[in-house]
Design an enzyme around this catalytic site. Sequence first.
Site, PDB file in Angstrom:
ATOM      1  N   SER A 111       0.808  -1.218   0.000  1.00 12.64           N
ATOM      2  CA  SER A 111       0.000   0.000   0.000  1.00 12.64           C
ATOM      3  C   SER A 111       0.841   1.267   0.000  1.00 12.64           C
ATOM      4  O   SER A 111       1.922   1.310   0.580  1.00 12.64           O
ATOM      5  CB  SER A 111      -0.891   0.037   1.247  1.00 12.64           C
ATOM      6  OG  SER A 111      -1.791  -1.037   1.268  1.00 12.64           O
ATOM      7  N   VAL A 122      -6.062   8.517   1.689  1.00 19.16           N
ATOM      8  CA  VAL A 122      -6.348   7.605   0.584  1.00 19.16           C
ATOM      9  C   VAL A 122      -5.227   6.573   0.532  1.00 19.16           C
ATOM     10  O   VAL A 122      -4.051   6.919   0.482  1.00 19.16           O
ATOM     11  CB  VAL A 122      -6.443   8.357  -0.762  1.00 19.16           C
ATOM     12  CG1 VAL A 122      -6.773   7.389  -1.887  1.00 19.16           C
ATOM     13  CG2 VAL A 122      -7.470   9.485  -0.676  1.00 19.16           C
ATOM     14  N   GLU A 123      -5.610   5.319   0.559  1.00 18.81           N
ATOM     15  CA  GLU A 123      -4.663   4.202   0.448  1.00 18.81           C
ATOM     16  C   GLU A 123      -4.894   3.558  -0.915  1.00 18.81           C
ATOM     17  O   GLU A 123      -6.028   3.228  -1.260  1.00 18.81           O
ATOM     18  CB  GLU A 123      -4.929   3.197   1.572  1.00 18.81           C
ATOM     19  CG  GLU A 123      -4.081   1.958   1.528  1.00 18.81           C
ATOM     20  CD  GLU A 123      -4.430   0.972   2.653  1.00 18.81           C
ATOM     21  OE1 GLU A 123      -3.829  -0.113   2.677  1.00 18.81           O
ATOM     22  OE2 GLU A 123      -5.316   1.276   3.487  1.00 18.81           O
ATOM     23  N   VAL A 124      -3.830   3.401  -1.695  1.00 18.54           N
ATOM     24  CA  VAL A 124      -3.912   2.663  -2.954  1.00 18.54           C
ATOM     25  C   VAL A 124      -3.054   1.428  -2.787  1.00 18.54           C
ATOM     26  O   VAL A 124      -1.882   1.522  -2.413  1.00 18.54           O
ATOM     27  CB  VAL A 124      -3.449   3.509  -4.168  1.00 18.54           C
ATOM     28  CG1 VAL A 124      -3.407   2.658  -5.430  1.00 18.54           C
ATOM     29  CG2 VAL A 124      -4.364   4.710  -4.360  1.00 18.54           C
TER      30      VAL A 124
END
Length: 129
Positions: A111, A122-124
Amino acid sequence: MSPVKIDRVDHFVLTVADIRRTCEFYSRVLGFEIVEHSGRIALRFGRQKINLHKAGKEFEPKAAQPTPGSADFCLITTAPLAGVRRDLEAAGVQIELGPVERNGALGRMMSLYFRDPDGNLVEVSEYLP
């Protein structure tokens, strides 16, 4: 009585200070599509969307305490995370943390974390094989 069966998330709501600024950020940085329906604005991606409410002018019903910058959510990418990082940095996004290993709904993932214009976290993430 058995519990209700849920398949997936359809949408969630972000309360934001400036809808135009939020749309610009998510469309430019993450490629989300801006959609309007009945005077409401949303950001669509995949099979989901994020409905946007302007702080102080939320649609009913709404959260008990809708506040810009109070969200923390994870988005899954199918692209390699190294490329995602390059793209985010090229777009002027400051990475707050990552890549770091996390545990998602379907297992291990890597992540990256950053903040949107309202300060939402916001975590991608990319699932590991």
